[in-house]
Design an enzyme around this catalytic site. Sequence first.
Site, mmCIF file in Angstrom:
data_model
loop_
_atom_site.group_PDB
_atom_site.id
_atom_site.type_symbol
_atom_site.label_atom_id
_atom_site.label_comp_id
_atom_site.label_asym_id
_atom_site.label_seq_id
_atom_site.Cartn_x
_atom_site.Cartn_y
_atom_site.Cartn_z
ATOM 1 N N HIS A 28 31.349 45.382 41.097
ATOM 2 C CA HIS A 28 32.279 44.244 41.087
ATOM 3 C C HIS A 28 32.017 43.295 39.924
ATOM 4 O O HIS A 28 32.286 42.100 40.012
ATOM 5 C CB HIS A 28 32.237 43.508 42.432
ATOM 6 N N ASP A 60 36.302 52.421 36.458
ATOM 7 C CA ASP A 60 36.568 53.796 36.898
ATOM 8 C C ASP A 60 37.228 54.618 35.796
ATOM 9 O O ASP A 60 36.855 55.766 35.540
ATOM 10 C CB ASP A 60 37.477 53.795 38.134
HETATM 11 C C1 GLA Z 1 36.502 49.987 42.441
HETATM 12 C C2 GLA Z 1 37.369 49.489 41.292
HETATM 13 C C3 GLA Z 1 36.515 49.264 40.046
HETATM 14 C C4 GLA Z 1 35.300 48.394 40.347
HETATM 15 C C5 GLA Z 1 34.562 48.906 41.576
HETATM 16 C C6 GLA Z 1 33.461 47.977 42.016
HETATM 17 O O1 GLA Z 1 35.992 51.246 42.184
HETATM 18 O O2 GLA Z 1 38.382 50.413 41.008
HETATM 19 O O3 GLA Z 1 37.311 48.684 39.024
HETATM 20 O O4 GLA Z 1 35.663 47.054 40.489
HETATM 21 O O5 GLA Z 1 35.436 49.086 42.672
HETATM 22 O O6 GLA Z 1 32.458 47.921 41.064
#
Ligand code: GLA
Length: 410
Positions: free
Chosen positions: A62, A194
Amino acid sequence: MTGDDDADDATAGTPVERAKAALAALSADGDASDSTSPPEPTEPANPVVAVAPGRVNLVGGHTDYNDGLCLPMAVDRHVAVAARPRDDDRLRVRAADFDETAELAPDDDPDGWAAYVAAVARVLREDGPVGGADLAIASDVPTGAGLSSSAALELAVGRVLLAVSGRDLPTADLALACWRAEREGVGVECGILDQFSAALCEADSALFLDCRTREFESVPVGDDVGVLVIDTGVSHELTESGYNDRVRECAAALDRLRECADRDLDSLRDVDRDLLDAHADALEPVHRRRVRHVVTENERVRRARDALAAGDLDRVGDAMLAAHESLRDDYEVSCPELDAAVELAAETPGVYGARMTGGGFGGSAVALVDADALDRAARTIRDAVPERVGPDANVFACRPSGGVRLVDEE
Ligand code: GLA
């Protein structure tokens, strides 16, 4: 979308093999949208095939939508997409694992898995033509497990759509296009973690990613390092979870800190411990905890990156355990099953550290393990998860893998 009973066998073979088989079956089906089109006169050319990996994040949870730092690693589980161009502007898409087919015109706005395909095509169309295509998708990245199966789908779809359209983009630009697709098309206010992981990770390495500058650097991971994923089997759904609430809480905390601070704050990345301590009383307690997580997590990413580069796996493990506590207590995105998975891993011999990975509220934990102890640790954890974590929990080992790529045909 349609399901049919005599579907291709969705479980046999690798994702690439299954995607190619599903594409062959789709092509043999003919074009349901245009029953007057003549049969294909010649043997179709080899399909274009792309694969993109799922990911775990060792530290840096996060932080991405706060312009922060992350340390992800792509895993050797992939979404494969096989494609052949069509003469019209439609996308006919077969999801082998779901036994469903979607037919998409350029302006269609579908739900479910097809939304990701439509959103990527829409964003890519802004900068050039995207030709019609038959696509078939198959995956061994578990969905809803916090391993970023949706970004892997976006990147693999984006890569084949560019290829069948005779276009190319630098990989980081494709990652940004897919990130926009997820935010604008699917409605998750996610950061770039991601999509950059599925795009830019390299084999046998973690990726140190600065989400503000979008600079990144590979950090080699030696053969002495094993990685275990403990999928709790508690499915998370980012669009329905508290994820967007956390994004808004961070924005509100930043607004408040801007009123008090005597310097410019572009994002929570600009907040350090001193600034937080100086203005802690101005923040609502819940916002104070959210900011504390972000500030300390960025510190942990730097520490873990340095420790990983130096081969100090104990220190990487310590940073992971501290990250989990912070995500659990200050950021409040864990759940009892994730806490149990991390606790179980942490007490298992050979494990350096573990934490929840992904958005949270369910999904998976990742554990860093001494490679020599990996099999034994996996067995110990596997035996204990039904009782300690939950009946649907699943444990598997993985290796750091490379990002999205076209699969060369023989
Ligand atoms: C999800 C979101 C990412 C990131 C993570 C937490 O995977 O898609 O962008 O914020 O949560 O790190």
